[in-house]
Scaffold this motif. Structure first.
Motif, short mmCIF file in Angstrom:
data_model
loop_
_atom_site.label_atom_id
_atom_site.label_comp_id
_atom_site.label_asym_id
_atom_site.label_seq_id
_atom_site.Cartn_x
_atom_site.Cartn_y
_atom_site.Cartn_z
N TYR A 26 0.86 -1.19 0.00
CA TYR A 26 0.00 0.00 0.00
C TYR A 26 0.88 1.23 0.00
O TYR A 26 1.84 1.30 0.77
N MET A 50 1.16 4.90 1.02
CA MET A 50 0.53 5.95 1.82
C MET A 50 1.35 7.21 1.62
O MET A 50 2.27 7.48 2.38
N VAL A 95 3.69 0.67 2.53
CA VAL A 95 3.40 -0.31 3.58
C VAL A 95 3.30 -1.68 2.90
O VAL A 95 2.47 -1.88 2.02
N ALA A 116 1.98 -5.00 3.25
CA ALA A 116 1.06 -5.80 4.05
C ALA A 116 1.41 -7.27 3.91
O ALA A 116 1.29 -8.04 4.85
N PRO A 162 -0.50 -12.16 14.67
CA PRO A 162 -0.87 -10.95 15.42
C PRO A 162 -1.61 -9.95 14.54
O PRO A 162 -1.61 -10.06 13.31
N SER A 163 -2.21 -9.01 15.20
CA SER A 163 -2.96 -7.98 14.48
C SER A 163 -2.02 -7.20 13.55
O SER A 163 -0.90 -6.87 13.92
N GLY A 164 -2.47 -6.97 12.35
CA GLY A 164 -1.67 -6.22 11.39
C GLY A 164 -0.67 -7.09 10.64
O GLY A 164 0.12 -6.58 9.85
N SER A 165 -0.73 -8.40 10.85
CA SER A 165 0.24 -9.28 10.20
C SER A 165 -0.11 -9.55 8.74
O SER A 165 0.69 -10.13 8.01
N GLY A 166 -1.32 -9.18 8.31
CA GLY A 166 -1.67 -9.32 6.90
C GLY A 166 -2.67 -10.43 6.61
O GLY A 166 -2.89 -10.81 5.46
N LYS A 167 -3.32 -10.93 7.66
CA LYS A 167 -4.25 -12.06 7.49
C LYS A 167 -5.43 -11.68 6.60
O LYS A 167 -5.76 -12.38 5.64
N SER A 168 -6.05 -10.55 6.95
CA SER A 168 -7.23 -10.13 6.16
C SER A 168 -6.84 -9.81 4.73
O SER A 168 -7.57 -10.13 3.79
N THR A 169 -5.68 -9.19 4.58
CA THR A 169 -5.21 -8.85 3.24
C THR A 169 -5.08 -10.11 2.39
O THR A 169 -5.53 -10.17 1.24
N GLU A 195 -12.10 -14.30 10.95
CA GLU A 195 -12.48 -14.19 12.36
C GLU A 195 -13.99 -14.34 12.57
O GLU A 195 -14.64 -13.43 13.08
N HIS A 242 -7.71 -15.37 15.85
CA HIS A 242 -6.74 -14.96 16.85
C HIS A 242 -6.57 -16.04 17.90
O HIS A 242 -5.60 -16.07 18.63
N ASP A 290 -11.99 -1.71 0.01
CA ASP A 290 -12.16 -0.39 0.64
C ASP A 290 -13.58 -0.22 1.15
O ASP A 290 -13.79 0.32 2.24
N ARG A 333 -14.13 -2.12 4.31
CA ARG A 333 -13.44 -1.55 5.47
C ARG A 333 -14.18 -0.33 6.01
O ARG A 333 -13.93 0.10 7.12
N1 LIG Z 1 -6.15 -0.01 2.46
C1 LIG Z 1 -5.03 0.00 3.16
N2 LIG Z 1 -4.20 1.04 3.08
C2 LIG Z 1 -3.05 1.08 3.79
N3 LIG Z 1 -2.64 0.10 4.57
C3 LIG Z 1 -3.40 -0.99 4.70
C4 LIG Z 1 -4.63 -1.09 4.00
N4 LIG Z 1 -5.18 -2.28 4.31
C5 LIG Z 1 -4.34 -2.88 5.18
N5 LIG Z 1 -3.29 -2.11 5.41
C6 LIG Z 1 -2.15 -2.45 6.26
O1 LIG Z 1 -1.74 -3.74 5.96
C7 LIG Z 1 -1.37 -4.44 7.13
C8 LIG Z 1 -2.14 -5.75 7.23
O2 LIG Z 1 -3.49 -5.49 7.46
P1 LIG Z 1 -4.56 -6.63 7.67
O3 LIG Z 1 -5.89 -6.00 7.79
O4 LIG Z 1 -4.37 -7.66 6.63
O5 LIG Z 1 -4.14 -7.23 9.08
P2 LIG Z 1 -4.78 -8.42 9.91
O6 LIG Z 1 -3.76 -9.43 10.07
O7 LIG Z 1 -6.05 -8.83 9.30
O8 LIG Z 1 -5.05 -7.69 11.31
P3 LIG Z 1 -6.26 -7.93 12.34
O9 LIG Z 1 -5.96 -9.17 13.05
O10 LIG Z 1 -6.19 -6.74 13.21
O11 LIG Z 1 -7.52 -7.99 11.53
C9 LIG Z 1 -1.62 -3.49 8.28
O12 LIG Z 1 -0.40 -2.89 8.67
C10 LIG Z 1 -2.54 -2.48 7.72
O13 LIG Z 1 -2.35 -1.23 8.34
#
Ligand SMILES: Nc1ncnc2c1ncn2[C@@H]1O[C@H](COP(=O)(O)OP(=O)(O)OP(=O)(O)O)[C@@H](O)[C@H]1O
Ligand SMILES: [Mg+2]
Lengths: 233, 407
Positions: A17, A19, A24, A26, A45-52, A173, A206, B401, B404
């Motif tokens: 991403y 910014m 960033v 992901a 962990p949170s922010g590790s990129g699972k949802s992505t 989740e 989680h 997007d 989210r």
């Molecule tokens: N649209 C976006 N723009 C910028 N950064 C993004 C975007 N979407 C995700 N990120 C970044 O990508 C990284 C991974 O995000 P992601 O949502 O995949 O985490 P996650 O593992 O699902 O976390 P959680 O457990 O909190 O849901 C994070 O650092 C997040 O800030």
């Protein structure tokens, strides 16, 4: 298990991403295979990129680099409407926040994916009723999401995910917004689906206890797949 | 498929907040104005045409008073026309007949009730048939007047209704007019013209005496010979009139009107009024359209998450586009529907007031099915056009997007 057909494959997938001037990452080069009939849990962990990662497997997003194959087709090469069709027919999404359409009844929510795939009306009706019975909510079909508990909403969401008989269920989740006993109930439905129907499931969680329902667990950290012991350090 | 989308859109629409309904006011005013105007305009146009039906292209009317005086004949304060003019005008070779007519107001009494009304004179001799033909008058009951009829009258068709004297007038009844008793010898067929349908006709000599008119007449009608240039005839008449009444060009105290011109003048005035209202209506429709665009943008924003969800479960961009476009079109159509109802009510109300004022059904509201259906379709199209850009924005949203997006 190894001789089974691979239905999802991620090959060195990157997601970046931008910014402003900052980039960033992901995901940083994930490779992963999901076989037919498998129940895979992804932890991290949170922010590790699972949802992505999930969104890309679900054809909601495309990688910045690398390839994702769904049934041997590269999703990066698909058009918008092809992706939509894959999402509608091959994939069933379950979200942490249920994401039912608030203005529609439970039954209408379950019917919606079939509407987008041009199912005949009678078939839709029948299938919606069967699915409502399956998640044991046939007595709630006329209710709006706001009139249902969180656990009930998630069961409706499971029924909706199954509407078009997808190849794979993607659950991000699914129990994250539920208390542990309600979460267990939802997990019972998913496990039953996996065991009895052989449905392929990829689930992000989680919670280790929830993850134990799966056949296999992968760990993510900072956008990379890591061994279990490194994941939460 | 389409029906399902329609259902979804209607579902969204019925859940809207009052605020978003208010934006339809523009559409609703615009459509109401158009419907009322077209409805009344057509009614008015046909009413006016029917008023002038009796006026054939070979007729020129002369009245006292400046410029096309359109009030009741004889109501002007200027010097009345004199019967002597007839002889002078008859000298114009292109004029086949020159006929003077008197129209006087007075009172009549019947069934112990008094009514104010108009009496019109019928000429004697061969001019009588010309006037009968010109006005298109025929007897429904009894007969028309003939030479030598003293204290006999023919009444207009409206006298057959209760509302003038409380009971219908019949052939053979005696009606008192200005202290003299008259026998009704005939009742005219309906002409659809409130002045003619409410008039009492009597022979000119009788009327002259009854109303003490002396040599004054209300109007002079000139019937042209066949294949005469009407404009030239009009000029000749004006010349004679100026000479006889001793006035200069531009200072005329009389008017000479071609029947057809009068109709055209009236029609073009009506057209100008209609054009003006159409412009107002168009402006309100544009404002209404912008209002719809605005609410649709809000609606797209509010439903961002739902758009994400729908895409996740298989909606194509096109599906989302159609959903929002339909919603927008229906929003316009809802405004149009209210507009049609209000417009019909307005047109009917105005027609009703008009008929109360004039005592006739001169102004009618003609609202056809085609007009109503057309307005509905039109407002739907306005809604759709207004919704195009918001619908494109909704369709192009990135699914991740959108998902989210926090509500
Ligand atoms: N649209 C976006 N723009 C910028 N950064 C993004 C975007 N979407 C995700 N990120 C970044 O990508 C990284 C991974 O995000 P992601 O949502 O995949 O985490 P996650 O593992 O699902 O976390 P959680 O457990 O909190 O849901 C994070 O650092 C997040 O800030
Ligand atoms: Mg997440």
């Amino acid at each position: 298990m190894t001789n089974k057909e691979t239905i999802i494959e991620l090959k060195d997938v990157w997601k970046t991403y931008k910014m402003g001037a900052v980039e960033v990452h992901a995901l940083r080069g994930i490779s992963l295979k999901v076989k037919r009939g498998e129940f895979l849990a992804i932890m991290g962990p949170s922010g590790s990129g699972k949802s992505t990662a999930m969104n890309m497997v679900g054809c909601l997003d495309v990688p910045s680099k690398g390839n994702i194959y769904l049934l041997d087709k590269d999703i990066a090469k698909m058009s918008e409407s092809e992706l939509a069709k894959v999402r509608g027919k091959k994939i069933g999404f379950i979200f942490q926040t249920f994401n039912l359409i608030n203005t529609l009844t439970a039954r209408e929510n379950i019917t919606l994916p079939m509407v987008f795939q041009d199912y005949p009306k009678e078939e839709r009706r029948k299938r919606a009723e069967d699915l409502l019975k399956m998640v044991e909510l046939d007595n709630r079909m006329g209710h709006k999401p706001s009139e249902l508990s969180g656990g009930q909403q998630q069961r409706i969401a499971i029924a909706r995910a199954l509407a078009n008989e997808p190849e794979v269920i993607l659950a991000d989740e699914p129990t994250g917004n539920l208390d542990s006993s309600t979460g267990e109930r939802v997990m019972d439905f998913l496990t039953k689906l996996h065991k009895e129907k052989g449905t392929t499931i990829v689930m992000v969680t989680h919670d280790l206890k929830t993850a134990r329902h799966a056949d296999r667990i992968e760990f993510l950290k900072d956008g990379q797949i890591v061994p279990e012991k490194e994941a939460f350090t | 498929m389409f029906l399902d989308y329609l259902r979804l859109s209607v579902n969204n629409l019925t859940r809207r907040k009052l605020r978003s309904w208010l934006t339809m006011i523009g559409i609703f005013i615009g459509i109401a104005a158009v419907v009322a105007l077209i409805g009344l305009g057509e009614g008015l146009r046909s009413a006016i045409s029917s008023q002038f039906d009796m006026l054939s292209p070979d007729i020129i009317t002369i009245q006292a008073g400046g410029l096309a005086a359109f009030g009741p004949p004889g109501s002007t304060v200027s010097t009345p026309l004199s019967n002597d003019l007839v002889k002078e005008l008859e000298k114009i070779s292109d004029a086949e007949y020159v006929i003077s007519r008197s129209i006087s107001s007075g009172y009549a009494k019947f069934n112990d009730r008094i009514a104010i009304g108009m009496a019109g004179s019928m000429p004697n001799g061969d001019k009588r048939a010309i006037v009968e033909d010109m006005v298109g008058i025929e007897a429904e009951f009894g007969r028309l007047l003939k030479d030598g009829d003293q204290y006999k009258i023919v009444v207009g068709n409206n006298f057959m209704k209760d509302d003038i004297f409380g009971k219908p007038v019949q052939v053979g009844n005696r009606i008192m007019i200005q202290d003299k008793y008259f026998e009704v010898v005939g009742i005219a067929k309906k002409l659809g013209n409130f002045m003619l349908d409410g008039v009492v006709l009597m022979n000119e000599d009788v009327q002259k005496e009854l109303f003490n008119e002396g040599d004054d007449v209300s109007l002079i009608v000139v019937k042209a010979r066949k294949n005469v240039n009407m404009e030239l005839l009009k000029e000749s008449i004006e010349k004679v009139m100026r000479k006889e009444r001793d006035v200069k060009v531009g200072k005329e105290d009389f008017s000479v009107e071609l029947a057809i011109n009068t109709l055209e003048t009236l029609n073009s005035t009506l057209f100008a009024v209609q054009l003006f209202v159409y412009i107002i209506a168009s402006i309100s429709l544009i404002v209404g359209g912008i209002g719809i665009t605005n609410t649709m943008y809000t609606s797209v924003l509010e439903k961002t998450k739902d758009i994400g969800v729908m895409k996740a479960i298989g909606a194509k961009n096109r599906d989302i586009f159609v959903l929002f476009l339909l919603e927008s079109g229906l929003l316009g159509m809802a405004g149009g529907l209210i507009g049609i109802i209000v417009g019909v009510a307005m047109a009917k109300g105005m027609a009703f007031i008009g008929s109360m004022q004039l005592g006739s059904d001169l102004i009618r509201a003609d609202i056809s099915f085609a007009l109503a259906f057309g307005s509905l379709a039109f407002s739907f199209i306005i809604g759709c056009v207004a919704g195009i850009t918001p619908a494109i924005r909704a369709a192009k949203m990135h699914p991740v997007d959108a998902l989210r997006f926090a509500k």
